[in-house]
Write a protein that holds these residues in place. Structure first.
Motif, PDB file in Angstrom:
ATOM      1  N   SER A  34     -36.481  -0.077  17.843  1.00  0.00           N
ATOM      2  CA  SER A  34     -36.418  -1.031  16.739  1.00  0.00           C
ATOM      3  C   SER A  34     -35.637  -2.266  17.157  1.00  0.00           C
ATOM      4  CB  SER A  34     -35.744  -0.386  15.522  1.00  0.00           C
ATOM      5  OG  SER A  34     -34.398  -0.024  15.841  1.00  0.00           O
ATOM      6  N   ARG A  35     -35.713  -3.249  16.294  1.00  0.00           N
ATOM      7  CA  ARG A  35     -34.917  -4.465  16.452  1.00  0.00           C
ATOM      8  C   ARG A  35     -33.672  -4.331  15.590  1.00  0.00           C
ATOM      9  NH1 ARG A  35     -37.431 -10.345  14.814  1.00  0.00           N
ATOM     10  NH2 ARG A  35     -35.470 -11.530  14.735  1.00  0.00           N
ATOM     11  N   LEU A  36     -32.494  -4.614  16.165  1.00  0.00           N
ATOM     12  CA  LEU A  36     -31.236  -4.380  15.469  1.00  0.00           C
ATOM     13  C   LEU A  36     -30.596  -5.639  14.911  1.00  0.00           C
ATOM     14  CD1 LEU A  36     -29.613  -1.796  17.920  1.00  0.00           C
ATOM     15  CD2 LEU A  36     -30.944  -1.342  15.857  1.00  0.00           C
ATOM     16  N   LEU A  37     -30.910  -6.800  15.456  1.00  0.00           N
ATOM     17  CA  LEU A  37     -30.294  -8.046  15.011  1.00  0.00           C
ATOM     18  C   LEU A  37     -31.346  -9.013  14.475  1.00  0.00           C
ATOM     19  CD1 LEU A  37     -27.741  -8.743  17.909  1.00  0.00           C
ATOM     20  CD2 LEU A  37     -27.273  -7.669  15.692  1.00  0.00           C
ATOM     21  N   PHE A  38     -30.941  -9.823  13.513  1.00  0.00           N
ATOM     22  CA  PHE A  38     -31.846 -10.793  12.906  1.00  0.00           C
ATOM     23  C   PHE A  38     -31.088 -12.088  12.638  1.00  0.00           C
ATOM     24  CE2 PHE A  38     -33.247  -6.559  11.809  1.00  0.00           C
ATOM     25  CZ  PHE A  38     -34.600  -6.596  12.042  1.00  0.00           C
ATOM     26  N   GLY A  39     -31.840 -13.179  12.569  1.00  0.00           N
ATOM     27  CA  GLY A  39     -31.269 -14.463  12.190  1.00  0.00           C
ATOM     28  C   GLY A  39     -30.173 -14.954  13.116  1.00  0.00           C
ATOM     29  N   SER A  40     -29.120 -15.477  12.510  1.00  0.00           N
ATOM     30  CA  SER A  40     -28.027 -16.075  13.285  1.00  0.00           C
ATOM     31  C   SER A  40     -27.250 -15.056  14.098  1.00  0.00           C
ATOM     32  CB  SER A  40     -27.070 -16.824  12.348  1.00  0.00           C
ATOM     33  OG  SER A  40     -26.489 -15.926  11.416  1.00  0.00           O
ATOM     34  N   ASP A  41     -27.336 -13.768  13.716  1.00  0.00           N
ATOM     35  CA  ASP A  41     -26.621 -12.729  14.479  1.00  0.00           C
ATOM     36  C   ASP A  41     -27.135 -12.640  15.914  1.00  0.00           C
ATOM     37  OD1 ASP A  41     -24.967 -12.051  12.434  1.00  0.00           O
ATOM     38  OD2 ASP A  41     -26.102 -10.297  11.795  1.00  0.00           O
ATOM     39  N   ILE A  42     -28.411 -12.963  16.127  1.00  0.00           N
ATOM     40  CA  ILE A  42     -28.964 -12.918  17.486  1.00  0.00           C
ATOM     41  C   ILE A  42     -28.235 -13.907  18.382  1.00  0.00           C
ATOM     42  CG2 ILE A  42     -31.029 -13.258  18.891  1.00  0.00           C
ATOM     43  CD1 ILE A  42     -32.691 -12.532  16.420  1.00  0.00           C
TER      44      ILE A  42
END
Length: 346
Positions: A153-161
């Motif tokens: 899965s993908r764990l980070l989204f948006g500005s957190d990346i």
């Protein structure tokens, strides 16, 4: 007084005697024990460096335990946050920089002589950054297409990346700088200096510098691999890979005379493993990583808990990296081979 009288004056017996010079005493036996043609002998230099570094770590350990007593996290010992990992790398890195600076002053050499100097620091570092992620990606693809690595899965989204991506690249820059400068900086330079003098006196060959460099490279590469044995989840293939990678970085040092390519490569390779692709790196897992993955199948092929560096497929990638070094880093007069005296401050 005419010309003939002047010539007679300077040709007299009294004035034709050779000028007397003060007799220079040969160095004592004790002096020869500690000093050689290149100054302080390499063995003593290395012992002093280790003593300085060990003393620093001892003091830093006492201070850190006073400020923040250690805690035990049990099953999460193989998972690190960017803050904890940066502190764990920054403390010994400061000790290496301090010990190297002190030894440079004692030996009257430029600090840049130990791998961080040169006129192409930025180009080599940027090239290393680019090649690190470029060479890791084929390994990830091989494992994924072969069914040995699964992306969960993908764990980070948006500005957190962006935020955690920047944090982790700073952490792995500290990792790369520490590991390269500690093992292939002052210590390797000085051991090379010692072996070069030994080979020069025993074999009397003009290749003494090369023999000295690669002898010290093998020694520190074996130690570098063995040091990874304390990592959780490390495997025999992973330890062997660490030693080969060390020799690979020694090759970049030999051809450029600088550690900056290796530091850049080390930084982006570890960053891509731990943050971007979310795989284990020498048995450790990064918190706040972009992707979640897990290995499948025999550890010899998948890498198992060690990560991609524990897979036999890594040997193909190391061969690729060696080819990259040989093609993109042509050997010039600016390479590692040089007389130690050239780095002495006068």
């Amino acid at each position: 007084m005419d010309t003939h009288q002047i010539e007679a004056l300077f040709s007299s017996d009294e004035n034709t005697q050779p000028p007397t010079t003060p007799h220079s005493e040969p160095p004592s036996a004790w002096h020869r024990v500690f000093f050689g043609p290149d100054g302080l002998r390499a063995g003593w230099s290395i012992l002093i460096f280790i003593a300085l570094f060990a003393g620093y770590l001892y003091a830093a350990n006492i201070i850190s335990h006073k400020i923040h007593p250690p805690t035990h996290h049990g099953a999460s010992d193989n998972t690190f946050s960017p803050t904890v990992m940066f502190i764990n790398e920054a403390i010994p890195l400061l000790g290496v920089l301090l010990a190297t600076w002190i030894m440079a002053k004692i030996e009257r050499r430029r600090v840049g002589a130990y791998g961080l100097g040169g006129t192409r620091k930025a180009p080599h570092f940027i090239a290393g950054l680019a090649w690190g992620i470029t060479c890791l990606t084929p390994l990830i693809l091989i494992l994924w297409k072969g069914g040995y690595l699964v992306f969960d899965s993908r764990l980070l989204f948006g500005s957190d990346i962006v935020r955690y991506g920047i944090c982790w690249i700073g952490v792995f820059f500290a990792v790369g700088l520490l590991e390269e400068y500690f093992t292939r900086g002052y210590l390797q330079y000085t051991l090379t200096r010692g072996f070069t003098g030994l080979f020069r006196s025993v074999f009397k060959t003009r290749n003494s510098e090369a023999l000295g460099f690669w002898t010290s490279a093998v020694i520190f590469s074996v130690l570098f691999g063995a040091a990874h044995g304390s990592n959780p989840g490390e495997s025999p293939i992973g330890l062997f890979t660490a030693s080969l990678a060390s020799m690979m970085f020694c090759l970049s040092l030999w051809r450029t005379g600088s550690l900056w390519w290796a530091i850049g490569f080390h930084t982006s390779w570890d960053w891509a493993q731990s943050f971007l692709y979310g795989v284990a790196d020498s048995g450790t897992i990064a918190e706040h990583r972009f992707l979640a993955t897990h290995p499948v199948g025999k550890p010899l092929l998948s890498g198992g808990a060690t990560g991609p560096e524990g897979s036999v497929f890594i040997l193909l990638i190391i061969a690729l990296i060696v080819a990259v070094i040989l093609v993109t880093l042509p050997r010039t007069h600016a390479g590692y081979e040089r007389l130690p005296a050239e780095d002495v401050e006068l």
